[in-house]
Design a protein around this motif. Structure first.
Motif, mmCIF file in Angstrom:
data_model
loop_
_atom_site.group_PDB
_atom_site.id
_atom_site.type_symbol
_atom_site.label_atom_id
_atom_site.label_comp_id
_atom_site.label_asym_id
_atom_site.label_seq_id
_atom_site.Cartn_x
_atom_site.Cartn_y
_atom_site.Cartn_z
ATOM 1 N N ARG A 62 -4.131 14.678 0.550
ATOM 2 C CA ARG A 62 -3.980 13.291 0.108
ATOM 3 C C ARG A 62 -3.180 12.512 1.161
ATOM 4 O O ARG A 62 -1.978 12.317 1.037
ATOM 5 C CB ARG A 62 -3.292 13.227 -1.265
ATOM 6 C CG ARG A 62 -4.179 13.687 -2.392
ATOM 7 C CD ARG A 62 -3.729 13.154 -3.753
ATOM 8 N NE ARG A 62 -2.385 13.573 -4.128
ATOM 9 C CZ ARG A 62 -2.121 14.667 -4.831
ATOM 10 N NH1 ARG A 62 -3.089 15.476 -5.198
ATOM 11 N NH2 ARG A 62 -0.883 14.965 -5.145
ATOM 12 N N THR B 192 -7.621 10.126 -3.654
ATOM 13 C CA THR B 192 -6.765 10.175 -4.837
ATOM 14 C C THR B 192 -6.888 11.493 -5.605
ATOM 15 O O THR B 192 -5.885 12.020 -6.100
ATOM 16 C CB THR B 192 -7.081 8.987 -5.766
ATOM 17 O OG1 THR B 192 -6.651 7.777 -5.127
ATOM 18 C CG2 THR B 192 -6.354 9.114 -7.095
ATOM 19 N N VAL C 2 -3.617 9.171 4.290
ATOM 20 C CA VAL C 2 -4.383 8.087 4.901
ATOM 21 C C VAL C 2 -3.610 7.613 6.122
ATOM 22 O O VAL C 2 -2.377 7.569 6.102
ATOM 23 C CB VAL C 2 -4.585 6.910 3.918
ATOM 24 C CG1 VAL C 2 -5.211 5.710 4.623
ATOM 25 C CG2 VAL C 2 -5.436 7.336 2.726
ATOM 26 N N LYS D 231 0.829 -1.215 0.000
ATOM 27 C CA LYS D 231 0.000 0.000 0.000
ATOM 28 C C LYS D 231 0.860 1.259 0.000
ATOM 29 O O LYS D 231 0.442 2.299 -0.526
ATOM 30 C CB LYS D 231 -0.953 0.001 1.197
ATOM 31 C CG LYS D 231 -1.984 -1.107 1.156
ATOM 32 C CD LYS D 231 -2.745 -1.145 -0.150
ATOM 33 C CE LYS D 231 -3.729 -2.287 -0.206
ATOM 34 N NZ LYS D 231 -4.342 -2.435 -1.549
ATOM 35 N N ILE E 215 -7.673 5.106 0.238
ATOM 36 C CA ILE E 215 -6.776 5.598 -0.817
ATOM 37 C C ILE E 215 -7.584 6.100 -2.009
ATOM 38 O O ILE E 215 -7.313 7.174 -2.555
ATOM 39 C CB ILE E 215 -5.783 4.498 -1.227
ATOM 40 C CG1 ILE E 215 -4.770 4.253 -0.100
ATOM 41 C CG2 ILE E 215 -5.060 4.865 -2.516
ATOM 42 C CD1 ILE E 215 -3.905 3.014 -0.290
ATOM 43 N N ILE F 108 0.258 10.043 -2.457
ATOM 44 C CA ILE F 108 -0.535 10.047 -1.229
ATOM 45 C C ILE F 108 0.369 9.672 -0.066
ATOM 46 O O ILE F 108 1.197 8.760 -0.179
ATOM 47 C CB ILE F 108 -1.695 9.029 -1.323
ATOM 48 C CG1 ILE F 108 -2.683 9.442 -2.421
ATOM 49 C CG2 ILE F 108 -2.418 8.883 0.015
ATOM 50 C CD1 ILE F 108 -3.705 8.372 -2.757
ATOM 51 N N ASN G 42 -9.130 8.861 6.882
ATOM 52 C CA ASN G 42 -8.746 9.758 5.790
ATOM 53 C C ASN G 42 -9.587 11.024 5.875
ATOM 54 O O ASN G 42 -10.676 11.008 6.459
ATOM 55 C CB ASN G 42 -8.928 9.079 4.426
ATOM 56 C CG ASN G 42 -10.358 8.660 4.168
ATOM 57 O OD1 ASN G 42 -10.756 7.549 4.540
ATOM 58 N ND2 ASN G 42 -11.147 9.516 3.541
ATOM 59 N N LEU H 106 0.924 7.859 3.308
ATOM 60 C CA LEU H 106 0.341 6.794 4.125
ATOM 61 C C LEU H 106 1.109 6.695 5.430
ATOM 62 O O LEU H 106 2.292 6.354 5.438
ATOM 63 C CB LEU H 106 0.380 5.458 3.378
ATOM 64 C CG LEU H 106 -0.088 4.224 4.164
ATOM 65 C CD1 LEU H 106 -1.525 4.393 4.639
ATOM 66 C CD2 LEU H 106 0.048 2.966 3.306
ATOM 67 N N ASP I 37 -7.820 0.340 0.757
ATOM 68 C CA ASP I 37 -8.168 0.627 -0.635
ATOM 69 C C ASP I 37 -9.243 1.698 -0.723
ATOM 70 O O ASP I 37 -9.164 2.619 -1.541
ATOM 71 C CB ASP I 37 -8.649 -0.644 -1.340
ATOM 72 C CG ASP I 37 -7.509 -1.569 -1.731
ATOM 73 O OD1 ASP I 37 -6.354 -1.090 -1.787
ATOM 74 O OD2 ASP I 37 -7.765 -2.756 -1.978
ATOM 75 N N SER J 261 0.337 4.042 -2.716
ATOM 76 C CA SER J 261 0.157 5.439 -2.291
ATOM 77 C C SER J 261 1.203 6.339 -2.915
ATOM 78 O O SER J 261 0.902 7.448 -3.371
ATOM 79 C CB SER J 261 0.227 5.539 -0.761
ATOM 80 O OG SER J 261 -0.776 4.763 -0.158
#
Length: 203
Positions: free
Chosen positions: A124, A117, A126, A71, A113, A80, A143, A82, A110, A75
């Motif tokens: 952006r 997006t 998570v 992930k 994310i 993004i 998020n 994470l 998922d 990301s």
């Protein structure tokens, strides 16, 4: 499910290789124009990004480690951030299967994310946290927005229900999470507000 995780990771790494020439050209241009401080920062940022995928993440549970690794790659490919925190996972109760831990966490990640997006870069991000204590496993995924309506929260675990308007989403990820949590007689909750964003918690 595992093949999809590996494919996400492969695509992110392939994207890094594809961009490599662009990065070299940028660095070469900076050096040619004696922009040494800018080149140093660019190289540092590039190294930090590639290191996220290359280094193995040891958080006490091989399945969780592999999931977060995949992930992170996904990301990174979408720019993004994470963030993750875990504790006590080496003491995960024996009756909780690793494959179920990955299914639950993977589907929640998922969704988060996908939700961010298309946000501005500052939004952006998570977060996922996990704690194993007193024979229980606790997972939370958060998020920023969009704030879900009460109706969406009530229905989001129903088969086929989705709030996503883009892409080919079938609305089964949260249904899978709900079924797996119920198999372990656990609880699954969602809340969404301006202050916290959207949070899914599993016990």
């Amino acid at each position: 499910f595992y093949m999809r995780e590996m494919n996400d990771m492969y695509n992110a790494i392939r994207g890094q290789r594809h961009d490599f020439l662009n990065h070299i050209q940028v660095i070469a241009s900076m050096l040619a124009n004696r922009k040494y401080a800018e080149a140093d920062k660019y190289i540092h940022d590039l190294y930090k990004d590639t290191q996220q995928i290359r280094d193995w993440i040891d958080i006490g549970h091989p399945g969780f480690s592999a999931l977060i690794q995949a992930k992170l790659a996904l990301s990174l490919s979408r720019d993004i951030r994470l963030d993750y925190t875990f504790s006590g996972l080496e003491n995960l109760p024996l009756d909780i299967k690793s494959i179920d831990v990955v299914r639950i966490s993977g589907n929640l990640l998922d969704n988060a994310i996908d939700a961010v997006t298309d946000f501005p870069k500052a939004d952006r991000w998570v977060e996922i946290s996990g704690v194993s204590a007193e024979d229980h496993l606790y997972i939370a995924v958060r998020n920023p927005g969009p704030v879900l309506r009460e109706e969406d929260i009530r229905n989001c675990f129903h088969p086929g229900y989705t709030t996503k308007t883009k892409g080919n989403h079938k609305g089964i990820g949260l249904q899978i999470v709900k079924e797996k949590v119920e198999e372990y007689k656990g609880t699954l909750q969602a809340r969404s507000n301006e202050d916290e964003g959207t949070v899914f918690t599993v016990r």
